[in-house]
Design a protein around this motif. Structure first.
Motif, PDB file in Angstrom:
ATOM      1  N   PRO A  65       0.826  -1.216   0.000  1.00  0.00           N
ATOM      2  CA  PRO A  65       0.000   0.000   0.000  1.00  0.00           C
ATOM      3  C   PRO A  65       0.862   1.268   0.000  1.00  0.00           C
ATOM      4  O   PRO A  65       1.999   1.255   0.472  1.00  0.00           O
ATOM      5  CB  PRO A  65      -0.790  -0.094   1.299  1.00  0.00           C
ATOM      6  N   ASP A  66       0.294   2.358  -0.490  1.00  0.00           N
ATOM      7  CA  ASP A  66       1.008   3.632  -0.475  1.00  0.00           C
ATOM      8  C   ASP A  66       1.018   4.208   0.942  1.00  0.00           C
ATOM      9  O   ASP A  66       0.377   3.683   1.849  1.00  0.00           O
ATOM     10  CB  ASP A  66       0.388   4.613  -1.474  1.00  0.00           C
ATOM     11  N   GLY A  67       1.764   5.292   1.111  1.00  0.00           N
ATOM     12  CA  GLY A  67       1.937   5.905   2.426  1.00  0.00           C
ATOM     13  C   GLY A  67       0.646   6.274   3.148  1.00  0.00           C
ATOM     14  O   GLY A  67       0.479   5.916   4.313  1.00  0.00           O
ATOM     15  N   PRO A  68      -0.282   6.974   2.503  1.00  0.00           N
ATOM     16  CA  PRO A  68      -1.522   7.328   3.201  1.00  0.00           C
ATOM     17  C   PRO A  68      -2.322   6.103   3.656  1.00  0.00           C
ATOM     18  O   PRO A  68      -2.910   6.108   4.737  1.00  0.00           O
ATOM     19  CB  PRO A  68      -2.302   8.148   2.166  1.00  0.00           C
ATOM     20  N   HIS A  69      -2.327   5.037   2.837  1.00  0.00           N
ATOM     21  CA  HIS A  69      -3.047   3.829   3.257  1.00  0.00           C
ATOM     22  C   HIS A  69      -2.343   3.144   4.426  1.00  0.00           C
ATOM     23  O   HIS A  69      -3.001   2.620   5.330  1.00  0.00           O
ATOM     24  CB  HIS A  69      -3.207   2.861   2.078  1.00  0.00           C
TER      25      HIS A  69
END
Length: 182
Positions: A65-69
Motif C-alpha cells: 500500500p502507499d503511504g496514506p493507506h
C-alpha cells in the motif's frame, strides 16, 4: 513577543498539560481514572470505526500500500489496540480487581496523551466534512453515540462484572510470572 502566540499547537498542548495538573490535584483518583478511560474508550472506538475503510483498502491493496493507506492502517490498528486496552481496564475495575495498576497519575497522563492523539486522528479524515457521504456520517454518529451511551452506563451503574472476571481468570492468570510462583 506576538510571534509566540502563532504556535497554536504548542499553546494547546500547554493548556492540556495545565488542565491535567489541575485534574490530578482536584479530583479523586478512582473517578478520574475511570472517567479518563471512558473518554479514551469512546474516542478510540470512534477512531477505529472511522479508519476501518481505509485500513481495509490498505489490506486489500495488491502489492504494498502507499503511504496514506499505511498511515490509515497504522491508526486503525493502534485504535483497535487502545479500544481493547480501555475496555479491559474498565472490565478490570468493574470486576473488583485492585485499582493501583491502572488508577495512578502516570497511567492517567498516558491516557490524556492518548486522548489528545485520538482527537487529532479523528479530525484528519474529515469525518463530517462536505466530501463525506451521508451514510458514513450516520454510521459514525451512531457509533459515537453508542460508545458514549455504553461508557456512561458502565461508569454510572458500575455493574458487578466479577462473575465474568472469574470466567476469564484462567486466561488472565496464565502469564509467565504466575507460572513461576506456583
Amino acid at each position: 513577543m506576538r510571534r509566540v502566540f502563532e504556535y497554536r499547537m504548542l499553546w494547546t498542548l500547554l493548556v492540556v498539560a495545565a488542565s491535567y495538573v489541575l485534574l490530578v490535584t482536584l479530583t479523586p483518583i478512582v473517578p478520574r481514572g475511570d472517567g479518563l478511560r471512558a473518554v479514551f474508550l469512546v474516542l478510540s472506538g470512534w477512531a477505529a470505526f472511522a479508519y476501518w475503510r481505509p485500513a481495509k483498502a490498505a489490506i486489500l491493496t495488491r502489492g504494498w500500500p502507499d503511504g496514506p493507506h499505511l498511515y490509515a492502517l497504522m491508526i486503525f490498528l493502534f485504535c483497535v489496540g487502545l479500544t481493547l486496552n480501555c475496555a479491559i481496564g474498565l472490565f478490570w475495575r468493574l470486576s473488583g480487581q485492585p485499582a493501583h495498576p491502572i488508577n495512578n497519575p502516570f497511567f492517567d497522563l498516558w491516557v490524556v496523551f492518548g486522548v489528545v492523539a485520538l482527537v487529532i486522528s479523528i479530525t484528519v479524515p474529515d469525518l463530517f466534512g462536505k466530501g463525506v457521504p451521508p451514510r458514513d456520517k450516520v454510521q459514525l454518529g451512531t457509533m459515537w453515540m453508542g460508545m458514549v451511551v455504553l461508557v456512561v452506563w458502565l461508569v454510572m451503574q458500575r455493574p458487578d462484572l466479577s462473575p465474568l472476571a472469574e470466567l476469564v481468570r484462567p486466561i488472565t492468570d496464565s502469564g509467565y510470572e504466575y507460572a513461576h510462583d506456583q
